[in-house]
Structures are given as C-alpha cells and as structure tokens.
Design a protein around this motif. Structure first.
Motif, PDB file in Angstrom:
ATOM      1  N   VAL A 115       0.859  -1.184   0.000  1.00  0.00           N
ATOM      2  CA  VAL A 115       0.000   0.000   0.000  1.00  0.00           C
ATOM      3  C   VAL A 115       0.895   1.234   0.000  1.00  0.00           C
ATOM      4  O   VAL A 115       1.710   1.422   0.898  1.00  0.00           O
ATOM      5  N   LYS A 116       0.735   2.084  -1.011  1.00  0.00           N
ATOM      6  CA  LYS A 116       1.603   3.253  -1.158  1.00  0.00           C
ATOM      7  C   LYS A 116       0.958   4.541  -0.657  1.00  0.00           C
ATOM      8  O   LYS A 116       1.659   5.458  -0.236  1.00  0.00           O
ATOM      9  N   SER A 117      -0.385   4.645  -0.737  1.00  0.00           N
ATOM     10  CA  SER A 117      -1.084   5.860  -0.315  1.00  0.00           C
ATOM     11  C   SER A 117      -2.424   5.482   0.300  1.00  0.00           C
ATOM     12  O   SER A 117      -2.987   4.429  -0.012  1.00  0.00           O
ATOM     13  N   LEU A 118      -2.929   6.383   1.158  1.00  0.00           N
ATOM     14  CA  LEU A 118      -4.223   6.180   1.804  1.00  0.00           C
ATOM     15  C   LEU A 118      -5.114   7.394   1.572  1.00  0.00           C
ATOM     16  O   LEU A 118      -4.672   8.537   1.727  1.00  0.00           O
ATOM     17  N   VAL A 119      -6.380   7.139   1.232  1.00  0.00           N
ATOM     18  CA  VAL A 119      -7.406   8.178   1.191  1.00  0.00           C
ATOM     19  C   VAL A 119      -8.483   7.744   2.175  1.00  0.00           C
ATOM     20  O   VAL A 119      -9.089   6.682   2.013  1.00  0.00           O
TER      21      VAL A 119
END
Length: 274
Positions: free
Chosen positions: A134-138
């Motif tokens: 997982v590279k980014s979270l929204v």
C-alpha cells in the motif's frame, strides 16, 4: 468497462468488480495503471450509501485509474458471516484483495491506493501498517476508536448483550464476542506509525456518526511519523456519507486532485537518479 470478479479469501468468496480506466478514442493504452481499492464501512457494500463508491469509481476511471470495489465477507454479494469475524478478518480479506490486484500485469505496483470510508478507513489504516504494498491512503470520515465508535452505532445494550449472552442481533447481522473483542484490540491511531506513505483525510462538519474532530486527531498522529505526509480537508455541512450533491462533488474533487498530485510527485522523483 466493469469486470465482475470473485476472490477466494480463506473459506469464503469475496465478490467484487474491477473497473478499467476510460481511454480516449485513438489514444494508446498504457501498460500499467494506478489502482484504487475501495474499503467500505460497517455492514456496507461495494456500491456505498446512495451509490457513493459507484460515483467515485466513475470519476476515477474517467481520470485514468483502475478501481477495484469489493464486498467484505457477509456483506453485499460475498459469502461468509460478517458479524462472526472481527477486524482481523477484515484486514486479512483486504490483504487478499491486494494479493489479487498485485498479480495483475496492468497494475502499477508503485501506485496502489487504499480508499477507506468510516470503519473501512480504520481497516485501510490497519492494513497499510502491515502491508508495504500500500503506497497511499485516502480516508473518508474514518473511524478512529473502533470499539467506541461501533458501540455508539449499535448501542450500549447490544454490547452488554454480547458480554452476557455471547452475541447480539443488529440490522439482521449477528455480532459475536469475537467481533466486539477485536474492536477493542486494534488501535488505528497508534498502529498507523507502521505506514510510511502519504495520506489524505476528508471529513464533513455535519457528520453525526463519526466525529469530525477525528480528522484533526488522525492528522496529528500521522505527522508524528518519521516519514510520509498527511493532508486533511473539512467539508462544510458534509454528513457521514457526503449525501448532498455539493458535498459529494467537493469530496471527489479534493480526492482526485490529491491522488493526481501524489502520482505526479512520485513520477517526478522517479526521474532523479543517484
């Protein structure tokens, strides 16, 4: 184009849909695309309340993103028993979906984004802290205190019944002691330090389900990490599911601009060599 999928997770099958990016007529198709995996909330489904995730996916695919929406076990069209498991089961199912996505040749593994709403936001955080893919979270109106927040939804009497009888019924779901215990076991606000990527948090001021104060608390804790940025946006009069057209349009605009900016920043860095 929507492609129905089924993903095996332990003894159950998760139902989902993989949505391909819209490519302008005459344009060349890219080899790989960034992917957004949607994590729905408590007893929700991959469509979202009032088609929240459907509309979000339409916006994302029109902007060149792959989108994978799925139902957690016991929700939507997936098999299994949602209330019989716990947050550990939801984390494991999310990681299984990531396994599936990572096996696809058209997915850009450096731009794998989890988008989580409500309890799905907490699950996304807990998953990202355990999975470096997982590279980014929204995070949209994310739960910060799973036990307290879900107790406030199902009611204190339901929690007492679980403690005394071992189970309770809520909205035709049967929740067990394992489920309640797991809510108390996991602490997203402390475990988030295991994730080093960038984060966006969006919350509405009229949210009566999950307090808007959580977005400020989450940002503070994310900023205490050694690496990774965290941005937050507050939508005036936005409720828990961003149900008005104004708040939903703002939600999508904010999220898409941020995802695009993170992708551009990553692309710019990739041009540098040591």
């Amino acid at each position: 184009m929507n492609h129905p999928i089924t993903i095996r997770s332990g003894e159950i099958e998760l139902s989902g849909v993989l949505q391909y990016p819209v490519v302008p007529e005459g344009a060349k198709c890219g080899n790989k695309y960034p992917l957004v995996i949607v994590c729905h909330g408590f007893i929700g489904n991959r469509m979202g309340t009032d088609r929240l995730f459907v509309e979000a996916a339409e916006r994302l695919t029109r902007s060149g993103y792959l989108v994978l929406r799925f139902d957690y076990g016991g929700c939507g069209e997936s098999g299994g028993d949602y209330g019989g498991g716990g947050l550990d089961a939801l984390i494991e199912q999310t990681r299984t979906v990531i396994d599936y996505a990572s096996s696809l040749d058209l997915v850009d593994s450096e731009r794998l984004i989890l988008l989580g709403h409500s309890l799905g936001g907490a699950v996304a955080v807990l998953t990202a802290a355990r999975d470096s893919r997982v590279k980014s979270l929204v995070l949209w109106a994310p739960v910060a205190h799973p036990f307290m927040d879900i107790r406030n939804i199902i009611g204190t009497k339901a929690i007492e019944e679980i403690e005394n009888v071992g189970k309770t019924d809520y909205m035709h779901y049967q929740f067990t002691k394992r489920f309640a215990d797991s809510l108390a076991q996991y602490q997203p606000l402390t475990e988030l330090r295991g994730f080093g990527g960038d984060v966006l948090i969006v919350h509405g001021t009229a949210d009566t389900v999950v307090p808007v104060d959580y977005c400020f608390l989450y940002q503070k804790m994310f900023w205490l990490r050694k690496e990774g940025n965290c941005d937050k946006e507050v939508i005036l009069q936005g409720d828990h599911t961003f149900s008005s057209k104004t708040s939903r349009d703002e939600l999508f605009d904010i999220s898409l601009r941020w995802i695009d900016a993170v992708g551009k920043r990553r692309s710019d860095w990739s041009l540098w060599t040591i």
